[in-house]
Write a protein that holds these residues in place. Structure first.
Motif, short mmCIF file in Angstrom:
data_model
loop_
_atom_site.label_atom_id
_atom_site.label_comp_id
_atom_site.label_asym_id
_atom_site.label_seq_id
_atom_site.Cartn_x
_atom_site.Cartn_y
_atom_site.Cartn_z
N LEU A 1 15.05 36.56 -11.72
CA LEU A 1 15.60 37.83 -11.03
C LEU A 1 14.59 38.69 -11.03
O LEU A 1 14.38 39.38 -9.72
CB LEU A 1 16.79 38.38 -11.71
CG LEU A 1 18.24 37.65 -11.83
CD1 LEU A 1 19.29 38.06 -12.61
CD2 LEU A 1 18.61 37.49 -10.32
N LYS A 2 13.55 38.86 -11.73
CA LYS A 2 12.33 39.69 -11.53
C LYS A 2 11.80 39.28 -10.30
O LYS A 2 11.25 40.07 -9.62
CB LYS A 2 11.65 39.76 -12.85
CG LYS A 2 10.27 40.57 -12.69
CD LYS A 2 9.30 40.33 -13.90
CE LYS A 2 8.07 41.16 -13.64
NZ LYS A 2 7.08 41.02 -14.87
N LEU B 1 22.70 44.88 -9.31
CA LEU B 1 21.34 44.33 -9.11
C LEU B 1 20.45 44.84 -7.52
O LEU B 1 19.57 45.27 -7.51
CB LEU B 1 21.32 42.96 -9.11
CG LEU B 1 21.54 42.49 -10.39
CD1 LEU B 1 21.56 40.96 -10.52
CD2 LEU B 1 20.38 43.10 -11.48
N GLU C 1 11.92 44.49 -14.83
CA GLU C 1 12.35 43.15 -15.98
C GLU C 1 13.13 43.93 -16.91
O GLU C 1 14.13 43.47 -17.37
CB GLU C 1 11.19 42.64 -16.48
CG GLU C 1 11.64 41.35 -17.40
CD GLU C 1 10.17 40.59 -17.91
OE1 GLU C 1 10.63 39.91 -18.92
OE2 GLU C 1 9.28 40.68 -17.25
N ILE D 1 16.97 44.86 -15.69
CA ILE D 1 17.85 43.86 -15.05
C ILE D 1 18.92 43.48 -15.84
O ILE D 1 19.98 43.56 -15.50
CB ILE D 1 17.00 42.53 -14.64
CG1 ILE D 1 15.82 42.71 -13.59
CG2 ILE D 1 17.97 41.23 -14.56
CD1 ILE D 1 15.04 41.48 -13.26
#
Length: 743
Positions: A221-222, A357, A386, A389
Motif C-alpha cells: 500500500l505504501k 486511504l 508507511e 497506513i
C-alpha cells in the motif's frame, strides 16, 4: 493568516448552509426576489433564514425602503448569537468580482452588528461586514460588499443580511452585480465538464472494507501511495482531466491488496501504467532559477521495483508536461498551489476504508510535491506514509478518523495547517463549553491571564495569575503530553499557545481544578459556558488603541487596529519622537499599512523578503522567483529608535510585517518566538468534508535565511512572567520603553 476571529465564527456557521453544486445545463428561470415583493406562504419567495432561535424574522409592510415589503430580524431574549436571511443565486457567473448592495435600517443594535453578507463556496470568499458593521439606530442607508469571483471553481453563491447581537434591523432593495452589471442581464456561466467528473462508480462507496493486514500489505500500500501520487502529478493523462484519479485508486487498490508476491504487485503496477497510454517525453534543461528544494524521486530506483516498472516510472518522470493540470494550478500573482477539483465527499461523515486511504494518499502527495517547507519536516516523509497506513485503516469511527488526520497534519510543522472550518467532530471531542478564564502558558505554566466575562470570572473564584495545576485529576503536564502530537504548529511555543485554548474546554457543565495561588495549592469546581455566553475569541483580539504616546517622547502603534489611511496623520505626530514601538503581538488589520509605515522607517528602498514557488513541470521542485522591497519616502525618514514587539501570536502577515520593519537601520525585534508560519495559504479538501491548509509559498529573508518554524528571531528576548501577569504588567512593552529611554 488568522482564523479564530468572530468573522470566521460566523463563516463557519454559514458554511453549514451550503448544500448542492451548480449542475443545471440551462439558465434557471427563478425569481430574483431581491426587493422581497414576491410573497409565497407569507414569506419572501426564494429566501431562507437560519441562526439562533432567540431571534425573530419577519416580513414587514410598515417600515420599507420602497415597494410593499421589507424583511426584518430582531433579537428577542436569551442567548446572544445571530440570525440571517439568505438567498441562493440560481446560477454561476463569469467575471472579476461580484457586488452585493442593499438598504439597511437599524434600531438599538449593540454587542454585535447588522450588515450584508455574501459567501462563495467552496470556501472561496466570505464577507459579513464584521469590520464595518452597523451599530446603534440608523435610518435607511445603502451599503455594499464585494468579493472576487472564481467562476471555474465556484459551486454556489449566497447573499443576504444578518443581525449579530442585540437590536433590530430591516433589509430592502438588494442588488447583485458582476463587474457593475446586474446579474439579471448576464448569461449564466457553466463550468467545463471533464470526463473525470462523469465517473460516478464510487460515489457511494469505495467498495473496499477493513481487512486483516500484514506487513506485506502495508509495504504494498505504501508503494501504491507513492506511485498513485507520482502519476497524479506527472502523467499527462491524469493532468488532462480524462480520469477520476480518486476512483482509479479504488480500481487498482483491491488488486494490490490481493497481490501474492512482489513480482505480481509490480506486474499489476506496470499493466496499470501502460494502460494510461503513451505520451511525449522531453529532456529537461537545467533551470536558471536558484533551486531551494529538488524533487524527491530517488525511491523510483531504490525501491527494488522490477526493471519493467522502473523503466515505466522513469519514462513518466520525463513526460512532457504543460502548465495546465486538472488537479492543480497556481494562484495568479502569488503562486501558491490551488488544489482544484478535489472532491471533499462531504456527505461521508465516516468514510470507508478505501476513502480513508484516499485521504492519506491525497494529503501525503500534496505535501510531497507542493509543500514549500517539506525540507523542514525533518524526517523521511515516505516513512510517515508507511506509519499512517495502519492508522487510517484502523480508525474505527469519525472521531478517530478526524484525529488521525489532525495527527498527520501536525507532522508537517506548519501553524497554518490544522483542521479548520469549525469541524463538528473536533468541537464535540474537545467540548462545546468553556470556563470564563482565559489561559496562556507563562513560564510553561497554565496561567489565568484574564476573563472572557468579568462577572463570570468573579463567580469562578479564580484570579488573574492563578496557575492551573490539574483539570479533572489530570495534571497540565499530562494534558500537554496528550495533546502535543495532534497540535499542528511550527514550533513548541505556538503549540502551547493553541493547547492553552483546550485546557478549560469541556462538554460538561463544570470542571474540577487544582490551582496554585501565592504558592498555595487549592481545589474547586468551576462552571463552564457555551460560546454564545462568553467571548472565547478575546484571546486573538487587540485591545490597545491604534496610536498613543506611552511616554512624552515615545510613540506606540498597534498594528492590530491601525489603518493605512491614518498613517500620514500619525506620521506628523510621531516623526520627531525619539522612539517608536510597533506592536505586532496581534494580526495586522491592514496589510497595505506595511508599505506606508515601512517607507517612513527605511532610508532607502530595501529588499526584505524573497519567495519560492512550486512547479507543475517539475513537481516537488521549489525555486526562488521574486523579492519584495520596502519603498522609502526620501523626505520622510524616521530618525528615532524603533522597537518591534513580537510573540507566539505574531503569525503569517504579522511576521511578514516584522520582516519589512526590520529594514529600518534603527530597529530591533523584542519579545519571544513567533508562530513561524508565513506565506499565503492553500486550502486542502479531504474526504468527510474536512478542510485543512498549508503555507503555500516559501518565505525567506533576502539572504535565504529561513522564517518557517524559526519565525522572527528577537534581538532582545523578553517574556511575560507569572508575577507580571498577576500584577497587570505588560513586561514586554515596559522593557521596550526602558530600552528606548536608555538608547
Amino acid at each position: 493568516m488568522l482564523f479564530m476571529k468572530k468573522s470566521y465564527l460566523f463563516s463557519i456557521l454559514f458554511l453549514s448552509f451550503s448544500t448542492a453544486i451548480f449542475a443545471q445545463k440551462q439558465p434557471t428561470k427563478s425569481v430574483l426576489n431581491f426587493d422581497f415583493e414576491t410573497i409565497e406562504n407569507g414569506n419572501p419567495k426564494g429566501w431562507e433564514n437560519f441562526g439562533n432561535e432567540t431571534y425573530q424574522k419577519a416580513l414587514d409592510s410598515l417600515d420599507v425602503k420602497s415597494g410593499k415589503y421589507s424583511v426584518s430580524l430582531s433579537y428577542t431574549d436569551g442567548n446572544l448569537g445571530f440570525k440571517a436571511w439568505a438567498f441562493t443565486l440560481p446560477d454561476n457567473y463569469k467575471g472579476k468580482s461580484i457586488t452585493l448592495s442593499g438598504f439597511i435600517k437599524t434600531e438599538n443594535v449593540s454587542e454585535g452588528h447588522a450588515g450584508l453578507w455574501m459567501q462563495i463556496d467552496p470556501s472561496l470568499g466570505f464577507d459579513n461586514m464584521n469590520k464595518k458593521g452597523i451599530v446603534g439606530t440608523t435610518e435607511w442607508t445603502k451599503y455594499e460588499i464585494k468579493l472576487p469571483l472564481y467562476p471555474d471553481k465556484t459551486d454556489k453563491i449566497y447573499v443576504g443580511g444578518l443581525l449579530v447581537g442585540k437590536g433590530k434591523m430591516w433589509l430592502d432593495d438588494l442588488k447583485v452585480t458582476i463587474d457593475g452589471k446586474e446579474i439579471q442581464k448576464i448569461k449564466p456561466y457553466f463550468k467545463e465538464v471533464f470526463p473525470a467528473q462523469l465517473d460516478k462508480e464510487f460515489d457511494e462507496s469505495s467498495k473496499i472494507t477493513t481487512f486483516d493486514y500484514t506487513s506485506t500489505h502495508i509495504s504494498n500500500l505504501k508503494m501504491l501511495g507513492l506511485i498513485w501520487g507520482f502519476l497524479k502529478y506527472h502523467h499527462p493523462k491524469v493532468a488532462s482531466g480524462d480520469l477520476n484519479w480518486d476512483y482509479e485508486l479504488f480500481r487498482i487498490m483491491p488488486k494490490i491488496i490481493s497481490a501474492k508476491s512482489i513480482n505480481e504487485r509490480d506486474e499489476i503496477f506496470s499493466t496499470w501504467i501502460s494502460s494510461l497510454g503513451d505520451f511525449k517525453t522531453t529532456t529537461f534543461k537545467q533551470s536558471k532559477d536558484e533551486i531551494k528544494i529538488q524533487p524527491d524521486l530517488a525511491w523510483i530506483t531504490t525501491s527494488n521495483f522490477s526493471s519493467k516498472l522502473t523503466t515505466l516510472l522513469n519514462k513518466v518522470k520525463i513526460a512532457k508536461r504543460t502548465n495546465n493540470h486538472y488537479y492543480l494550478a497556481f494562484h495568479s500573482g502569488v503562486n501558491n498551489p490551488d488544489f482544484k477539483n478535489e472532491n471533499a465527499y462531504a456527505k461521508m461523515v465516516y468514510p470507508d476504508t478505501g476513502f480513508r486511504l484516499l485521504t492519506l494518499f491525497r494529503y501525503w502527495n500534496m505535501i510531497q510535491y507542493f509543500f514549500p517547507y517539506k525540507n523542514l519536516i525533518e524526517e523521511d516523509w515516505k516513512m510517515v506514509l508507511e506509519e499512517f497506513i495502519p492508522k487510517f485503516i484502523q480508525a474505527k469511527d469519525e472521531t478517530e478518523y478526524t484525529l488521525t488526520i489532525l495527527e498527520i497534519v501536525a507532522r508537517i510543522h506548519d501553524t497554518h495547517a490544522n483542521v479548520w472550518e469549525g469541524n463538528e467532530v473536533l468541537n464535540n471531542f474537545y467540548g462545546s463549553k468553556f470556563a470564563a478564564a482565559e489561559i496562556k502558558f507563562i513560564e510553561e505554566k497554565a496561567v489565568v491571564t484574564q476573563f472572557y466575562d468579568d462577572e463570570l470570572g468573579k463567580e469562578s473564584g479564580l484570579k488573574v495569575g492563578d496557575v492551573i495545576a490539574s483539570v479533572n485529576q489530570k495534571t497540565i503536564e499530562e494534558f500537554v503530553k496528550e495533546q502535543i502530537d495532534r497540535t499542528p504548529a511550527s514550533n513548541y511555543p505556538t503549540k502551547l499557545r493553541d493547547i492553552a485554548n483546550l485546557v478549560l474546554r469541556t462538554n460538561d457543565d463544570e470542571l474540577s481544578i487544582e490551582y496554585i495561588r501565592d504558592g498555595v495549592k487549592s481545589q474547586r469546581k468551576i462552571a463552564t459556558y457555551s460560546s454564545d455566553k462568553i467571548d472565547i475569541y478575546n484571546f486573538y483580539q487587540s485591545h490597545n488603541p491604534s496610536f498613543k504616546f506611552v511616554e512624552k517622547d515615545i510613540a506606540y502603534i498597534n498594528l492590530g487596529t491601525v489603518k493605512k489611511d491614518f498613517l500620514p496623520e500619525l506620521w506628523e505626530q510621531f516623526k520627531n519622537s525619539k522612539g517608536l514601538i510597533l506592536d505586532l503581538r496581534n494580526y495586522p488589520s491592514d496589510h497595505n499599512a506595511m508599505y506606508i509605515l515601512g517607507s517612513y522607517l527605511v532610508y532607502k528602498k530595501s529588499k526584505f523578503v524573497k519567495f519560492t514557488k512550486g512547479s507543475l513541470k517539475h513537481p516537488g521542485m521549489f525555486s526562488f522567483y521574486t523579492t519584495y522591497s520596502v519603498p522609502n519616502k526620501k523626505d520622510k525618514n524616521y530618525q528615532g529608535k524603533v522597537v518591534i514587539l513580537v510573540n507566539e501570536i505574531t503569525q503569517s502577515r504579522a511576521e511578514f510585517h516584522a520582516m519589512a520593519y526590520q529594514q529600518s537601520p534603527n530597529a530591533i525585534i523584542m519579545g519571544s518566538t513567533t508562530a513561524g508560519s508565513d506565506g499565503n495559504v492553500s486550502i486542502i479538501s479531504l474526504p468527510g468534508g474536512i478542510s485543512t491548509m498549508i503555507s503555500g509559498i516559501g518565505v525567506y529573508y533576502p539572504d535565504g535565511r529561513e522564517t518557517q518554524r524559526i519565525g522572527i528571531v528577537p534581538d532582545i528576548v523578553v517574556k511575560p512572567t507569572i508575577e507580571g501577569v498577576k500584577n497587570g504588567y505588560d513586561e514586554v512593552l515596559e522593557r521596550a520603553i526602558e530600552y528606548l529611554n536608555k538608547n
